[in-house]
Design an enzyme around this catalytic site. Structure first.
Site, short mmCIF file in Angstrom:
data_model
loop_
_atom_site.label_atom_id
_atom_site.label_comp_id
_atom_site.label_asym_id
_atom_site.label_seq_id
_atom_site.Cartn_x
_atom_site.Cartn_y
_atom_site.Cartn_z
N GLN A 83 -10.26 -2.74 2.37
CA GLN A 83 -9.80 -3.40 3.59
C GLN A 83 -9.80 -2.47 4.81
O GLN A 83 -9.33 -2.86 5.87
CB GLN A 83 -8.42 -4.02 3.38
CG GLN A 83 -7.28 -3.04 3.19
CD GLN A 83 -6.01 -3.74 2.77
OE1 GLN A 83 -5.88 -4.21 1.64
NE2 GLN A 83 -5.04 -3.83 3.67
N ASP B 150 2.74 -9.12 9.43
CA ASP B 150 1.29 -9.29 9.44
C ASP B 150 1.03 -10.79 9.29
O ASP B 150 0.64 -11.27 8.22
CB ASP B 150 0.65 -8.50 8.29
CG ASP B 150 0.82 -7.00 8.50
OD1 ASP B 150 0.55 -6.53 9.61
OD2 ASP B 150 1.27 -6.33 7.56
N HIS C 198 9.54 -3.35 3.43
CA HIS C 198 9.13 -3.64 2.05
C HIS C 198 10.34 -3.99 1.19
O HIS C 198 10.26 -4.86 0.32
CB HIS C 198 8.43 -2.42 1.44
CG HIS C 198 7.15 -2.04 2.11
ND1 HIS C 198 7.03 -0.91 2.89
CD2 HIS C 198 5.94 -2.63 2.13
CE1 HIS C 198 5.80 -0.82 3.35
NE2 HIS C 198 5.11 -1.86 2.91
N ASN D 223 4.07 3.89 0.97
CA ASN D 223 4.76 4.36 2.17
C ASN D 223 5.87 3.35 2.52
O ASN D 223 5.96 2.85 3.62
CB ASN D 223 3.79 4.57 3.33
CG ASN D 223 4.42 5.36 4.45
OD1 ASN D 223 4.40 4.98 5.60
ND2 ASN D 223 5.04 6.47 4.12
N LEU D 224 6.67 3.08 1.51
CA LEU D 224 7.62 1.98 1.58
C LEU D 224 8.74 2.27 2.57
O LEU D 224 9.16 3.42 2.74
CB LEU D 224 8.20 1.71 0.19
CG LEU D 224 7.14 1.38 -0.89
CD1 LEU D 224 7.83 1.08 -2.22
CD2 LEU D 224 6.25 0.21 -0.48
N GLY E 18 5.09 -10.15 4.15
CA GLY E 18 5.83 -10.00 5.40
C GLY E 18 5.16 -10.80 6.51
O GLY E 18 3.94 -10.77 6.66
N MET F 53 0.85 -1.19 0.00
CA MET F 53 0.00 0.00 0.00
C MET F 53 0.89 1.25 0.00
O MET F 53 0.44 2.34 0.36
CB MET F 53 -0.93 -0.01 1.21
CG MET F 53 -1.87 -1.22 1.20
SD MET F 53 -3.40 -0.98 2.09
CE MET F 53 -2.80 -0.68 3.72
N SER G 231 4.59 1.03 8.67
CA SER G 231 4.21 2.39 8.23
C SER G 231 3.55 3.16 9.36
O SER G 231 3.67 4.37 9.45
CB SER G 231 3.23 2.31 7.06
OG SER G 231 3.85 1.67 5.98
O1 PAF Z 1 -0.10 -5.68 3.64
C1 PAF Z 1 -0.54 -4.80 2.89
O2 PAF Z 1 0.12 -3.78 2.64
C2 PAF Z 1 -1.91 -4.96 2.26
O3 PAF Z 1 -2.79 -5.61 3.12
C3 PAF Z 1 -1.87 -5.68 0.88
C4 PAF Z 1 -1.36 -7.10 1.00
C5 PAF Z 1 -0.97 -4.90 -0.06
C6 PAF Z 1 -3.26 -5.74 0.28
O4 PAF Z 1 -3.79 -4.46 0.08
#
Ligand code: PAF
Length: 283
Positions: free
Chosen positions: A61, A152, A37, A32-33, A149, A30, A188
């Site tokens: 989500q 999560d 990441h 904001n690396l 990752g 999403m 993030s």
């Molecule tokens: O972990 C995330 O950044 C998000 O849940 C993902 C896997 C990119 C799905 O939007």
């Protein structure tokens, strides 16, 4: 690094690589690396010929009272980091192409069992949003490998189950969590913490390591371990949502016979919810 915003454009690049026999690692994000990441991308690069990263803040989500509107969007810095690491393509899907008739009309992917508790219970609909967008992205990109990752952890297990249940032709890799020197898992959302909270947040990883140590040394009264950890978090000013010793596959409460465990914790500090976990193999 190539940029693609439409499905057609994206597929042209991917098709070209596939015609040349090149394998593709896909890292959905999403944006904001950060260093976490980058470690996912490096993992993908170590396994495949081409690396492809998507950046899409997925509205599906987020709950109605969550931070979708305020989620940090930092494309310039994201592109810089992706260029520097040698990512081959960044895909920037648009909401209008992924959800042409809006979020209400889109077919949904519901992964069973694993989504009923922890983040699934705390954030109703969250994993349906994650699984739906990830399946769409897999169908658009058709990667050989996709890296998630383990920070999560529940998400990583949910995606792995979706891939197994729906016979998707992609290999899911779980990548170890990248941490600050203090042990704090990089996320993030850490930028929402003030300096005092950042110092305090390191306690989560310390506790996870302490508890893993106790279990490795033979402690099997998991409830007592959990209760002591929650106490210490409470005393330090956290608001603990859960601190659970689980079977690493099913995420159900661990029994003394389980060999592969994971401790999942989510604790609030001020307005910020911090997630972390530790895997334990008892052999
Ligand atoms: O972990 C995330 O950044 C998000 O849940 C993902 C896997 C990119 C799905 O939007």
């Amino acid at each position: 690094m190539y940029h693609a915003t439409s499905v057609i454009e994206l597929r042209q690049y991917v098709q070209h690589w596939k015609e040349h026999g090149q394998s593709i690692a896909f890292i959905p994000t999403m944006g904001n690396l950060h260093a976490g990441h980058m470690s996912l991308i490096e993992k993908g690069q170590s396994l495949c010929d081409r690396s492809l990263c998507s950046i899409f803040v997925n509205p599906m989500q987020f709950g109605p009272n969550e931070d979708f509107n305020h989620y940090p969007r930092t494309l310039d810095s994201d592109f810089e980091q992706l260029e520097a690491i040698g990512c081959n393509l960044v895909y920037l899907p648009t909401a209008s192409e992924l959800y042409p008739e809006g979020l209400e009309k889109i077919s949904q992917v519901q992964v069973t069992d694993l989504t009923d508790y922890y983040e699934g219970a705390h954030r109703p609909g969250h994993f349906t949003g994650v699984a739906t967008v990830v399946l769409k992205l897999f169908n658009i990109v058709k990667p050989d490998v996709s890296v998630f990752g383990k920070k999560d952890y529940q998400q990583y297990r949910v995606i792995s189950k979706m891939v197994a249940d729906l016979n998707l032709d992609v290999q899911i890799i779980g990548q170890e969590t990248t941490r600050e020197a203090s042990g704090l898992a990089i996320s993030s959302r850490n930028q929402y913490l003030d300096p005092e909270q950042t110092g305090k947040a390191a306690l989560i990883n310390q506790l996870l390591r302490d508890c893993a140590g106790q279990i490795n040394e033979g402690e099997r009264d998991f409830k007592a371990v959990e209760a002591r950890a929650v106490n210490r978090l409470d005393e330090a000013g956290f608001k603990t949502d859960y601190f659970k010793i689980c079977n690493a596959e099913t995420l159900l409460p661990a029994s003394a016979e389980n060999r592969n465990l994971v401790i999942l914790v989510t604790a609030g500090l001020g307005e910020t919810r911090l997630l972390d976990n530790i895997e334990i193999s008892l052999w």
